[in-house]
Design a protein around this motif. Sequence first.
Motif, PDB file in Angstrom:
ATOM      1  N   SER A   1       0.837  -1.201   0.000  1.00 27.50           N
ATOM      2  CA  SER A   1       0.000   0.000   0.000  1.00 27.50           C
ATOM      3  C   SER A   1       0.873   1.253   0.000  1.00 27.50           C
ATOM      4  O   SER A   1       2.047   1.213   0.410  1.00 27.50           O
ATOM      5  N   PRO A   2       0.307   2.402  -0.449  1.00 29.76           N
ATOM      6  CA  PRO A   2       1.056   3.663  -0.332  1.00 29.76           C
ATOM      7  C   PRO A   2       1.461   3.950   1.103  1.00 29.76           C
ATOM      8  O   PRO A   2       2.550   4.488   1.348  1.00 29.76           O
ATOM      9  N   GLU A   3       0.604   3.602   2.083  1.00 29.51           N
ATOM     10  CA  GLU A   3       0.944   3.831   3.484  1.00 29.51           C
ATOM     11  C   GLU A   3       2.239   3.127   3.855  1.00 29.51           C
ATOM     12  O   GLU A   3       3.098   3.693   4.543  1.00 29.51           O
ATOM     13  N   THR A   4       2.392   1.887   3.406  1.00 29.94           N
ATOM     14  CA  THR A   4       3.601   1.136   3.720  1.00 29.94           C
ATOM     15  C   THR A   4       4.810   1.697   2.986  1.00 29.94           C
ATOM     16  O   THR A   4       5.874   1.912   3.570  1.00 29.94           O
ATOM     17  N   ALA A   5       4.671   1.948   1.687  1.00 33.39           N
ATOM     18  CA  ALA A   5       5.800   2.417   0.887  1.00 33.39           C
ATOM     19  C   ALA A   5       6.321   3.761   1.383  1.00 33.39           C
ATOM     20  O   ALA A   5       7.537   3.966   1.517  1.00 33.39           O
ATOM     21  N   TYR A   6       5.420   4.699   1.672  1.00 35.02           N
ATOM     22  CA  TYR A   6       5.849   6.018   2.138  1.00 35.02           C
ATOM     23  C   TYR A   6       6.363   5.986   3.570  1.00 35.02           C
ATOM     24  O   TYR A   6       7.037   6.915   4.017  1.00 35.02           O
ATOM     25  N   LEU A   7       6.069   4.913   4.290  1.00 33.13           N
ATOM     26  CA  LEU A   7       6.589   4.762   5.647  1.00 33.13           C
ATOM     27  C   LEU A   7       8.046   4.322   5.650  1.00 33.13           C
ATOM     28  O   LEU A   7       8.824   4.725   6.514  1.00 33.13           O
ATOM     29  N   TYR A   8       8.453   3.511   4.657  1.00 33.38           N
ATOM     30  CA  TYR A   8       9.795   2.917   4.675  1.00 33.38           C
ATOM     31  C   TYR A   8      10.739   3.479   3.620  1.00 33.38           C
ATOM     32  O   TYR A   8      11.953   3.381   3.787  1.00 33.38           O
ATOM     33  N   TRP A   9      10.212   4.037   2.505  1.00 31.04           N
ATOM     34  CA  TRP A   9      11.071   4.473   1.396  1.00 31.04           C
ATOM     35  C   TRP A   9      10.980   5.973   1.200  1.00 31.04           C
ATOM     36  O   TRP A   9      10.016   6.624   1.613  1.00 31.04           O
ATOM     37  N   ASN A  10      11.972   6.536   0.506  1.00 27.31           N
ATOM     38  CA  ASN A  10      11.938   7.975   0.241  1.00 27.31           C
ATOM     39  C   ASN A  10      10.965   8.328  -0.884  1.00 27.31           C
ATOM     40  O   ASN A  10      10.588   9.488  -1.038  1.00 27.31           O
ATOM     41  N   MET A  11      10.589   7.351  -1.692  1.00 27.25           N
ATOM     42  CA  MET A  11       9.580   7.507  -2.742  1.00 27.25           C
ATOM     43  C   MET A  11       9.914   8.618  -3.740  1.00 27.25           C
ATOM     44  O   MET A  11       9.035   9.295  -4.278  1.00 27.25           O
ATOM     45  N   GLY A  12      11.219   8.803  -3.998  1.00 29.58           N
ATOM     46  CA  GLY A  12      11.642   9.759  -5.024  1.00 29.58           C
ATOM     47  C   GLY A  12      12.006  11.136  -4.506  1.00 29.58           C
ATOM     48  O   GLY A  12      12.383  12.009  -5.294  1.00 29.58           O
ATOM     49  N   THR A  13      11.902  11.345  -3.196  1.00 28.66           N
ATOM     50  CA  THR A  13      12.265  12.634  -2.597  1.00 28.66           C
ATOM     51  C   THR A  13      13.350  12.388  -1.550  1.00 28.66           C
ATOM     52  O   THR A  13      13.125  11.675  -0.581  1.00 28.66           O
ATOM     53  N   GLY A  14      14.529  12.987  -1.748  1.00 27.15           N
ATOM     54  CA  GLY A  14      15.654  12.707  -0.867  1.00 27.15           C
ATOM     55  C   GLY A  14      15.954  13.766   0.167  1.00 27.15           C
ATOM     56  O   GLY A  14      16.668  13.509   1.133  1.00 27.15           O
ATOM     57  N   MET A  15      15.414  14.973  -0.030  1.00 27.39           N
ATOM     58  CA  MET A  15      15.669  16.052   0.923  1.00 27.39           C
ATOM     59  C   MET A  15      14.557  17.073   0.823  1.00 27.39           C
ATOM     60  O   MET A  15      14.023  17.329  -0.278  1.00 27.39           O
ATOM     61  N   LEU A  16      14.182  17.678   1.960  1.00 24.80           N
ATOM     62  CA  LEU A  16      13.173  18.734   2.014  1.00 24.80           C
ATOM     63  C   LEU A  16      13.779  19.951   2.697  1.00 24.80           C
ATOM     64  O   LEU A  16      14.426  19.824   3.745  1.00 24.80           O
ATOM     65  N   ILE A  17      13.565  21.123   2.106  1.00 27.94           N
ATOM     66  CA  ILE A  17      14.168  22.364   2.584  1.00 27.94           C
ATOM     67  C   ILE A  17      13.065  23.382   2.845  1.00 27.94           C
ATOM     68  O   ILE A  17      12.204  23.610   1.994  1.00 27.94           O
ATOM     69  N   VAL A  18      13.100  23.990   4.025  1.00 27.67           N
ATOM     70  CA  VAL A  18      12.111  24.997   4.393  1.00 27.67           C
ATOM     71  C   VAL A  18      12.688  26.387   4.144  1.00 27.67           C
ATOM     72  O   VAL A  18      13.774  26.721   4.639  1.00 27.67           O
ATOM     73  N   THR A  19      11.976  27.190   3.367  1.00 29.76           N
ATOM     74  CA  THR A  19      12.398  28.553   3.088  1.00 29.76           C
ATOM     75  C   THR A  19      11.184  29.470   3.114  1.00 29.76           C
ATOM     76  O   THR A  19      10.053  29.026   3.354  1.00 29.76           O
ATOM     77  N   GLU A  20      11.413  30.751   2.876  1.00 27.60           N
ATOM     78  CA  GLU A  20      10.316  31.711   2.861  1.00 27.60           C
ATOM     79  C   GLU A  20       9.682  31.768   1.481  1.00 27.60           C
ATOM     80  O   GLU A  20      10.346  31.512   0.469  1.00 27.60           O
ATOM     81  N   GLU A  21       8.401  32.104   1.446  1.00 26.96           N
ATOM     82  CA  GLU A  21       7.674  32.083   0.175  1.00 26.96           C
ATOM     83  C   GLU A  21       8.333  32.972  -0.873  1.00 26.96           C
ATOM     84  O   GLU A  21       8.462  32.582  -2.039  1.00 26.96           O
ATOM     85  N   ALA A  22       8.825  34.136  -0.458  1.00 22.99           N
ATOM     86  CA  ALA A  22       9.438  35.058  -1.403  1.00 22.99           C
ATOM     87  C   ALA A  22      10.756  34.536  -1.967  1.00 22.99           C
ATOM     88  O   ALA A  22      11.215  35.014  -3.021  1.00 22.99           O
ATOM     89  N   SER A  23      11.361  33.581  -1.291  1.00 19.30           N
ATOM     90  CA  SER A  23      12.668  33.055  -1.711  1.00 19.30           C
ATOM     91  C   SER A  23      12.570  31.705  -2.403  1.00 19.30           C
ATOM     92  O   SER A  23      13.592  31.185  -2.885  1.00 19.30           O
ATOM     93  N   ALA A  24      11.389  31.109  -2.456  1.00 18.26           N
ATOM     94  CA  ALA A  24      11.249  29.734  -2.933  1.00 18.26           C
ATOM     95  C   ALA A  24      11.763  29.561  -4.359  1.00 18.26           C
ATOM     96  O   ALA A  24      12.490  28.607  -4.659  1.00 18.26           O
ATOM     97  N   ALA A  25      11.409  30.474  -5.247  1.00 19.91           N
ATOM     98  CA  ALA A  25      11.833  30.340  -6.648  1.00 19.91           C
ATOM     99  C   ALA A  25      13.352  30.420  -6.766  1.00 19.91           C
ATOM    100  O   ALA A  25      13.966  29.683  -7.550  1.00 19.91           O
TER     101      ALA A  25
END
Length: 363
Positions: A302-326
């Motif tokens: 199930s997607p629940e299982t896969a997203y629990l154990y694997w990165n599913m194509g996303t290796g890093m997440l970065i938090v920034t401000e909306e004005a700087s996102a682009a």
Amino acid sequence: MNDTKNNPAGYSIEEGNAASRNAYNWSKKTFANRSGKPGEPAQDLDGGFSNEIRFGAERLGISSDGIGTKIEVAERLNRYDSLGYDLIAMTADDLIAAGFVPTNLSNIIDVNHLDYDVVDQLMRGLHDAANFAQIAITGGEIAELGNRIGGWPGAKMNFNWCSTAIGVLHPSLAQPLSGKTAQAGHVVVALRSPSFRSNGYSLARKTLTRLFGENWHEAPYDGPDQFANWGEAMLEPSLIYSPGVAALLDTGLPLHGVAHITGGGVADNFKRVLKNGLGAVLDNLFEPLPSMQRLMELGELSPETAYLYWNMGTGMLIVTEEASAAAVVASLRASGYLAQVAGHLTAEPGVTLRVGSAELRYE
């Protein structure tokens, strides 16, 4: 099919997190040994995979990790020259996630018995990965431990490979990145992962063994990627993100948190940088890798299982401000990485993933 309740990977993420918290609590009891002295640890970086140590005005980061059971895939294929990328990615990307630019690495190879050619391939790959990440390999050991080390029975050499890396706090930062300055409305930028990295292999190997038997690595691969067999698909090396994030920090754009997506999947890792009761909605993540999608279909995961154990194509997440996102996305793309805005932070706690037709909620 509710495959999560039967623990399809054979281990418990919750128990692992609890054990890690307990181990770290014991470690914190030693921090006073260096209080006010060179090597003093930071007291406020709980939840990450690296920590700060101070030497006067110099602020260093330190992180330790290993490749895990991905080693067995290399043993099955008798191909070892890409594992260095996995080893460096696990520690270098934990460091850069806290704002430390990786500088040096020490490694230890525990083997059942020594094979010169295998070690040569391992170190050649580590050399190439270190050049990519601009890291100097400044320490290491090879330990022969006999039957204390196991693995694929047909391998030339069974081994375990771990490393410790250090880095220096980026000069643009007054303090390590931890997520504590993030606010609701901030934007989340995702970096694509072209492989399983070095995580989730217990679930993958267990599923492949169930589908194809003990020699699953030789089973023909029928996904759209150009792999001859499932062994090749699973051996794809980790992409090292630290050079791109270091270049991003060079621009001075505001970053408020970085999550390295490793074992435990997207939500579990991202929650580590969600402080002050914040949550997130991630509705534009990268598509799962074709190999992941195919393994989900064949294994009825199930997607629940896969997203629990694997990165599913996303290796890093970065938090920034909306004005700087682009500008953040543009900087990462200029460094050769695939990046896109993936969602935003919310004032309500919990992480919501909107993936395909599914909405997954993690409190």
